[in-house]
Write a protein that holds these residues in place. Structure first.
Motif, PDB file in Angstrom:
ATOM      1  N   LYS A   1     106.970  93.902   5.071  1.00  0.00           N
ATOM      2  CA  LYS A   1     106.923  92.657   4.283  1.00  0.00           C
ATOM      3  C   LYS A   1     108.115  92.568   3.339  1.00  0.00           C
ATOM      4  N   SER A   2     108.460  93.672   2.712  1.00  0.00           N
ATOM      5  CA  SER A   2     109.584  93.671   1.783  1.00  0.00           C
ATOM      6  C   SER A   2     110.917  93.576   2.520  1.00  0.00           C
ATOM      7  N   LYS A   3     111.021  94.207   3.677  1.00  0.00           N
ATOM      8  CA  LYS A   3     112.254  94.124   4.474  1.00  0.00           C
ATOM      9  C   LYS A   3     112.524  92.698   4.937  1.00  0.00           C
ATOM     10  N   ALA A   4     111.469  91.930   5.155  1.00  0.00           N
ATOM     11  CA  ALA A   4     111.639  90.554   5.637  1.00  0.00           C
ATOM     12  C   ALA A   4     112.397  89.683   4.649  1.00  0.00           C
ATOM     13  N   ILE A   5     112.345  90.026   3.366  1.00  0.00           N
ATOM     14  CA  ILE A   5     112.991  89.186   2.346  1.00  0.00           C
ATOM     15  C   ILE A   5     114.514  89.218   2.486  1.00  0.00           C
ATOM     16  N   PRO A   6     115.178  90.379   2.424  1.00  0.00           N
ATOM     17  CA  PRO A   6     116.630  90.356   2.602  1.00  0.00           C
ATOM     18  C   PRO A   6     117.045  89.852   3.982  1.00  0.00           C
ATOM     19  N   GLU A   7     116.244  90.147   4.999  1.00  0.00           N
ATOM     20  CA  GLU A   7     116.579  89.673   6.343  1.00  0.00           C
ATOM     21  C   GLU A   7     116.516  88.151   6.401  1.00  0.00           C
ATOM     22  N   ARG A   8     115.532  87.558   5.748  1.00  0.00           N
ATOM     23  CA  ARG A   8     115.386  86.103   5.702  1.00  0.00           C
ATOM     24  C   ARG A   8     116.549  85.456   4.930  1.00  0.00           C
ATOM     25  N   LEU A   9     117.064  86.174   3.937  1.00  0.00           N
ATOM     26  CA  LEU A   9     118.106  85.628   3.074  1.00  0.00           C
ATOM     27  C   LEU A   9     119.523  85.908   3.575  1.00  0.00           C
ATOM     28  N   GLY A  10     119.660  86.481   4.757  1.00  0.00           N
ATOM     29  CA  GLY A  10     120.982  86.663   5.353  1.00  0.00           C
ATOM     30  C   GLY A  10     121.679  87.961   5.012  1.00  0.00           C
ATOM     31  N   PHE A  11     120.973  88.925   4.444  1.00  0.00           N
ATOM     32  CA  PHE A  11     121.571  90.229   4.157  1.00  0.00           C
ATOM     33  C   PHE A  11     121.851  90.963   5.467  1.00  0.00           C
ATOM     34  N   MET A  12     122.809  91.851   5.428  1.00  0.00           N
ATOM     35  CA  MET A  12     123.150  92.680   6.581  1.00  0.00           C
ATOM     36  C   MET A  12     122.642  94.098   6.328  1.00  0.00           C
ATOM     37  N   GLN A  13     122.009  94.691   7.333  1.00  0.00           N
ATOM     38  CA  GLN A  13     121.605  96.081   7.204  1.00  0.00           C
ATOM     39  C   GLN A  13     122.858  96.942   7.256  1.00  0.00           C
ATOM     40  N   GLU A  14     123.046  97.777   6.236  1.00  0.00           N
ATOM     41  CA  GLU A  14     124.268  98.573   6.134  1.00  0.00           C
ATOM     42  C   GLU A  14     124.040 100.056   6.393  1.00  0.00           C
ATOM     43  N   GLY A  15     122.790 100.481   6.424  1.00  0.00           N
ATOM     44  CA  GLY A  15     122.537 101.887   6.689  1.00  0.00           C
ATOM     45  C   GLY A  15     121.147 102.295   6.256  1.00  0.00           C
ATOM     46  N   ILE A  16     120.805 103.536   6.566  1.00  0.00           N
ATOM     47  CA  ILE A  16     119.510 104.091   6.189  1.00  0.00           C
ATOM     48  C   ILE A  16     119.745 105.417   5.487  1.00  0.00           C
ATOM     49  N   ILE A  17     119.116 105.586   4.351  1.00  0.00           N
ATOM     50  CA  ILE A  17     119.143 106.860   3.637  1.00  0.00           C
ATOM     51  C   ILE A  17     117.858 107.597   4.014  1.00  0.00           C
ATOM     52  N   ARG A  18     118.004 108.719   4.681  1.00  0.00           N
ATOM     53  CA  ARG A  18     116.845 109.490   5.129  1.00  0.00           C
ATOM     54  C   ARG A  18     116.248 110.273   3.968  1.00  0.00           C
ATOM     55  N   ASN A  19     114.908 110.395   3.984  1.00  0.00           N
ATOM     56  CA  ASN A  19     114.186 111.139   2.941  1.00  0.00           C
ATOM     57  C   ASN A  19     114.621 110.726   1.543  1.00  0.00           C
ATOM     58  N   TYR A  20     114.736 109.438   1.327  1.00  0.00           N
ATOM     59  CA  TYR A  20     115.193 108.914   0.038  1.00  0.00           C
ATOM     60  C   TYR A  20     114.218 109.258  -1.088  1.00  0.00           C
ATOM     61  N   GLU A  21     112.907 109.205  -0.771  1.00  0.00           N
ATOM     62  CA  GLU A  21     111.915 109.368  -1.828  1.00  0.00           C
ATOM     63  C   GLU A  21     110.667 110.045  -1.270  1.00  0.00           C
ATOM     64  N   TYR A  22     110.070 110.901  -2.086  1.00  0.00           N
ATOM     65  CA  TYR A  22     108.801 111.533  -1.728  1.00  0.00           C
ATOM     66  C   TYR A  22     107.715 110.814  -2.505  1.00  0.00           C
ATOM     67  N   LEU A  23     106.813 110.159  -1.785  1.00  0.00           N
ATOM     68  CA  LEU A  23     105.813 109.318  -2.423  1.00  0.00           C
ATOM     69  C   LEU A  23     104.518 109.382  -1.627  1.00  0.00           C
ATOM     70  N   ASN A  24     103.421 109.567  -2.312  1.00  0.00           N
ATOM     71  CA  ASN A  24     102.103 109.602  -1.681  1.00  0.00           C
ATOM     72  C   ASN A  24     102.012 110.641  -0.555  1.00  0.00           C
ATOM     73  N   GLY A  25     102.637 111.782  -0.776  1.00  0.00           N
ATOM     74  CA  GLY A  25     102.521 112.878   0.171  1.00  0.00           C
ATOM     75  C   GLY A  25     103.428 112.813   1.380  1.00  0.00           C
ATOM     76  N   GLU A  26     104.378 111.878   1.393  1.00  0.00           N
ATOM     77  CA  GLU A  26     105.308 111.815   2.522  1.00  0.00           C
ATOM     78  C   GLU A  26     106.689 111.338   2.071  1.00  0.00           C
ATOM     79  N   TYR A  27     107.668 111.705   2.880  1.00  0.00           N
ATOM     80  CA  TYR A  27     109.027 111.246   2.622  1.00  0.00           C
ATOM     81  C   TYR A  27     109.215 109.855   3.203  1.00  0.00           C
TER      82      TYR A  27
END
Length: 194
Positions: free
Chosen positions: A139-165
């Motif tokens: 749902k959150s990814k849809a916002i920049p995609e709808r607004l014309g943003f370009m995917q520039e990359g993925i940061i792996r294991n960016y954050e540890y939250l709720n027991g998972e990376y």
């Protein structure tokens, strides 16, 4: 203080200490769904925590290094949006946002993002806006995609939250891309100027 109307029922405005109680109650009522993707609900345990957050945001505003605003819909805080930082040498910023579950699906985050993007390029004269989102948060990814943003990359294991990376996808939007997107979306009776 700063207030920007989005439509007749919705506006964004800089968060002030007087908003701390209402902000806390929205976070508390939505702790589980906001906390699925963001860590701050676990650190927001009372109204004083929200007040401290708002005071830090106002300090950043006074230092010209970003700020957080509330998103109000029908006279209630629906969520929040902000500039996480201002990199004046590179002339870029990053936008963050969240909404309470009762306000998801109404287009409020998209409209609020659009307002901040316009402000970034037209008033602040920035060159780039970024949005970083957990790769599984569709749902959150849809916002920049709808607004014309370009995917520039993925940061792996960016954050540890709720027991998972969680990996984060980085979206970027340049000023010229935004201007072109606005030209392409003009209606027959609209005009556009730089």
């Amino acid at each position: 203080m700063y207030k920007a109307m989005i439509d007749k029922d919705t506006y964004i405005s800089i968060l002030e200490p007087r908003h701390a109680e209402e902000l806390y109650h929205v976070i508390d009522a939505n702790r589980e769904n906001i906390g699925e993707w963001l860590s701050f609900p676990m650190k927001t345990n009372n109204v004083e925590d929200s007040k401290i957050f708002i005071e830090k945001s106002l300090k950043r505003l006074s230092e010209n290094n970003g700020y957080w605003a509330g998103i109000w819909h029908e006279n209630s805080i629906a969520g929040s949006i902000g500039y996480l930082f201002m990199d004046w040498s590179a002339r870029k910023t990053e936008i963050g946002y969240w909404l309470g579950k009762d306000y998801v699906g109404k287009g409020l985050a998209t409209l609020a993002c659009k307002q901040l993007i316009d402000h970034s390029f037209n008033d602040l004269r920035l060159r780039k806006v970024e949005i970083n989102v957990a790769t599984k948060n569709c749902k959150s990814k849809a916002i920049p995609e709808r607004l014309g943003f370009m995917q520039e990359g993925i940061i792996r294991n960016y954050e540890y939250l709720n027991g998972e990376y969680h990996d984060r996808v980085i979206y970027g939007l340049l000023k010229e891309d935004w201007e072109q997107e606005n030209i392409n979306n003009l209606g027959e009776n609209e005009t556009w100027t730089k």
